[in-house]
Design a protein around this motif. Structure first.
Motif, PDB file in Angstrom:
ATOM      1  N   ALA A   1       0.812  -1.216   0.000  1.00 58.41           N
ATOM      2  CA  ALA A   1       0.000   0.000   0.000  1.00 58.41           C
ATOM      3  C   ALA A   1       0.849   1.271   0.000  1.00 58.41           C
ATOM      4  CB  ALA A   1      -0.937  -0.003   1.209  1.00 58.41           C
TER       5      ALA A   1
ATOM      6  N   LEU B   1       0.042  -0.829  -5.435  1.00 54.85           N
ATOM      7  CA  LEU B   1      -1.346  -1.246  -5.614  1.00 54.85           C
ATOM      8  C   LEU B   1      -1.664  -1.494  -7.082  1.00 54.85           C
ATOM      9  CD1 LEU B   1      -3.014   1.177  -3.052  1.00 54.85           C
ATOM     10  CD2 LEU B   1      -2.762  -1.294  -2.828  1.00 54.85           C
ATOM     11  N   LYS B   2      -1.080  -0.697  -7.958  1.00 55.22           N
ATOM     12  CA  LYS B   2      -1.307  -0.878  -9.395  1.00 55.22           C
ATOM     13  C   LYS B   2      -0.773  -2.218  -9.858  1.00 55.22           C
ATOM     14  CE  LYS B   2      -0.491   1.350 -13.867  1.00 55.22           C
ATOM     15  NZ  LYS B   2       0.154   2.504 -14.559  1.00 55.22           N
TER      16      LYS B   2
ATOM     17  N   VAL C   1      -6.618  -0.580  -6.221  1.00 52.75           N
ATOM     18  CA  VAL C   1      -6.998  -0.525  -4.801  1.00 52.75           C
ATOM     19  C   VAL C   1      -8.132  -1.485  -4.483  1.00 52.75           C
ATOM     20  CG1 VAL C   1      -7.891   0.976  -2.969  1.00 52.75           C
ATOM     21  CG2 VAL C   1      -6.239   1.882  -4.620  1.00 52.75           C
TER      22      VAL C   1
ATOM     23  N   ALA D   1      -7.729  -4.675  -2.014  1.00 53.64           N
ATOM     24  CA  ALA D   1      -8.449  -4.684  -0.739  1.00 53.64           C
ATOM     25  C   ALA D   1      -9.340  -5.917  -0.619  1.00 53.64           C
ATOM     26  CB  ALA D   1      -9.279  -3.410  -0.593  1.00 53.64           C
TER      27      ALA D   1
END
Length: 625
Positions: free
Chosen positions: A461, A467-468, A473, A477
């Motif tokens: 994060a 995250l990409k 995201v 998650a």
């Protein structure tokens, strides 16, 4: 300062190590670890610091639990719970400390990697390789077309670096199934015929007697071919390493003659199996900060996992022969013993704690996963008979002890679950427990249990672009939530089966060391029930008592007990091809290699598409071991 290499002559390995240890402590010339990268006094300071922090956290947990029991009055069952907790807690405590330290090194320390792996920069050199290296793949009753596909893409990747001529390839077979053995003979003969003048660089050998298991297989190679090579890269049948990583590791080995073993951080390859996808998502993120933190203080006494690693052949051959156990038994889990013997001989064992082009396939379903776990359990428990080997460094003995404790804590944890379930039947004072203090201790322990994964998720994060690389995201998650739920379910299932197996070890029952099912496949209800009915019975007992006498306690226990009750449908569902296809289609628990596919995986995918059907390894019956 790098120590000169010298021959120890007729001195025994243990005496050599003891003499060297004394020199390390007293002689200014020997004031560094063997590769000359760190001062021994600095490593000692690190280890004392980590030991102090772990001991402090451990004592806080014990004192906290003891205070709760003191408040309601000690009884026999509380004493038993306290002892079991004292046995099982160290593993989680060290996980918390390593993960926290690793996260700090990854993001807050200005020289994190340099302080953990000062040898790593040698891999960035652009000079041509000087050494000859053998790449060994050990197989036993494997699908030969699967093995050849991996060899082809690895060889193509290595040749693309321009250094391919420095490497020879060996397939070392311990296959016992005559049908699969015939397939191997035919497949490798055909491949060599196609390669023409280059065929002498791929050699296939099958042993008629599988003495010493995998370690014996590698030892046989060293005796027959070891003089021709400086290094060997060890691969399992499910291993995959790209050419750049292999060359990088050899460059490090050439630059540091006193590094005897260099272990890569192995991550899970993309998979169509739902079980493997979810498991390796958590494992990958947990291993990254954990290994970084552990490598900071383990340093020259690092881990060896037996595959995806560079090994210097001469000291391995001279000093890492496995001892025989009582009753002429062979050591099953060879890697950690080889690591401590390599360090005893005066060579470092190092891990490069960063993700690189080093991959493996994880077990495709829960039953295959537990089979592997039981094999590791039996092998690690043999270390009890090897702790007294002469000449080992204190860190090396700790490593063996830690490998043992990983499994000794399992039946202790199962005992806690069983004992807590009995509390409503034996104790009349449960309502007098301090609610807030009890809940906080429980939640703190859950955080310790999850800490390596949580640290890995935080790492993604806060890393730019992290995250990409995992699909964005929302997907990341959702994957995190799915993996945490998964880990709470799989934990009780596997610990209960391991506990039963360890009980069986006392009566000479053993695991079956044979071929593994590596590709995703469905599991029938009958097969799942035949293997996991003990978990269901144990869970039904716990839930029955809890629902009747302490429903509130049962509700709090769900993260640690639900897995028992749903083990059978969980195993069935996570082996389902339909669920695996759904996760792949939605990108849940995706690896970065799925988002941006490296060349080696593109080539492997093409190889799979053209793979000829083979007589595969028979699917395991998954009978209770």
């Amino acid at each position: 300062m790098i120590r000169p290499f010298y021959d120890k002559g007729g001195v025994s390995a243990s005496q050599f190590a003891a003499d060297e240890f004394c020199q390390d402590m007293n002689d200014p010339y020997f004031a560094t670890a063997p590769a000359g990268l760190e001062k021994l006094k600095d490593l000692t300071r690190r280890r004392r610091c980590v030991a102090a922090i772990n001991l402090a956290v451990y004592l806080i947990l014990l004192i906290w639990l003891g205070a709760l029991f003191q408040h309601v009055g000690w009884s026999a069952i509380y004493i038993a719970i306290f002892i079991a907790f004292a046995v099982t807690a160290p593993w989680s405590v060290l996980g918390l400390c390593n993960a926290t330290l690793g996260l700090w090194l990854l993001h807050r320390s200005p020289n994190g990697l340099a302080s953990v792996a000062p040898f790593a920069r040698a891999g960035d050199a652009t000079t041509r390789l000087r050494s000859r290296t053998a790449i060994l793949m050990t197989i036993r009753n494997e699908d030969v077309s699967r093995v050849l596909a991996r060899l082809r893409v690895m060889k193509k990747s290595l040749d693309a670096t321009g250094e391919g001529a420095q490497f020879d390839w060996f397939v070392l077979s311990d296959t016992t199934d005559p049908v699969i053995a015939a397939q191997e003979d035919k497949a490798f003969a055909n491949w060599n015929a196609q390669r023409g003048n280059d065929s002498d660089r791929l050699r296939y050998r099958r042993r008629s007697r599988n003495i010493g298991y995998k370690a014996g297989n590698i030892s046989d190679f060293c005796d027959r071919f070891g003089d021709q090579f400086e290094f060997m890269i060890l691969l399992d049948a499910d291993s995959l390493m790209d050419g750049e990583t292999i060359v990088r590791f050899v460059r490090i080995g050439e630059a540091h003659p006193r590094i005897g073993i260099l272990q890569s951080l192995v991550v899970g390859a993309p998979s169509t199996s739902a079980f493997a996808r979810i498991f390796q998502f958590g494992m990958r993120h947990g291993m990254r900060p954990y290994t970084m933190g552990a490598a900071w203080w383990a340093a020259d006494c690092g881990p060896f996992w037996g595959h995806n690693a560079l090994v210097r052949i001469a000291p391995f051959r001279a000093h890492c022969a496995l001892p025989k156990l009582k009753g002429d038994q062979h050591v099953l889990s060879h890697d950690q013993i080889e690591a401590v013997l390599m360090r005893r001989a005066g060579f470092e064992v190092r891990v490069l704690p960063i993700e690189c082009g080093s991959y493996e396939d994880n077990p495709p379903n829960l039953l295959e996963f537990t089979r592997r776990d039981l094999r590791w359990c039996e092998g690690n428990m043999q270390y009890l008979r090897l702790l007294s080997m002469p000449g080992l460094f204190p860190m090396s003995r700790f490593q063996l002890l830690w490998a043992i404790s990983m499994f000794i804590g399992v039946p202790a944890w199962t005992s806690i679950i069983a004992l807590v379930a009995l509390l409503p039947l034996t104790q009349q004072n449960l309502s007098s427990f301090p609610t807030i203090a009890t809940a906080l201790l429980y939640l703190l322990f859950l955080v310790c249990y999850l800490s390596p994964r949580l640290a890995g998720f935080i790492d993604v994060a806060i890393t730019p672009g992290g995250l990409k690389r995992h699909g964005g995201v929302a997907r990341f998650a959702a994957s995190v939530c799915l993996e945490i739920l998964f880990s709470f379910i799989i934990g009780p299932i596997t610990t209960f089966r391991t506990s039963l197996f360890m009980l069986g070890l006392l009566f000479k029952r053993t695991a079956i060391w044979s071929g593994q099912a590596r590709d995703a496949h469905a599991i029938s209800w009958r097969v799942a029930a035949r293997s996991l009915w003990p978990q269901l019975m144990f869970g039904a007992l716990i839930f029955g008592v809890g629902a009747a006498f302490a429903p509130r306690l049962l509700l709090w226990s769900l993260p640690l007990t639900l897995g028992y009750l749903i083990a059978i449908p969980f195993a069935k569902a996570t082996a389902s091809p339909q669920w695996g296809a759904f996760l792949a289609r939605t990108g849940l628990c995706a690896t970065p290699e799925e988002i941006v596919e490296p060349a080696i995986f593109k080539d492997l995918r093409r190889e799979r598409e053209h793979r000829e059907p083979q007589v595969l390894v028979p699917e395991p019956s998954y009978e209770s071991v």
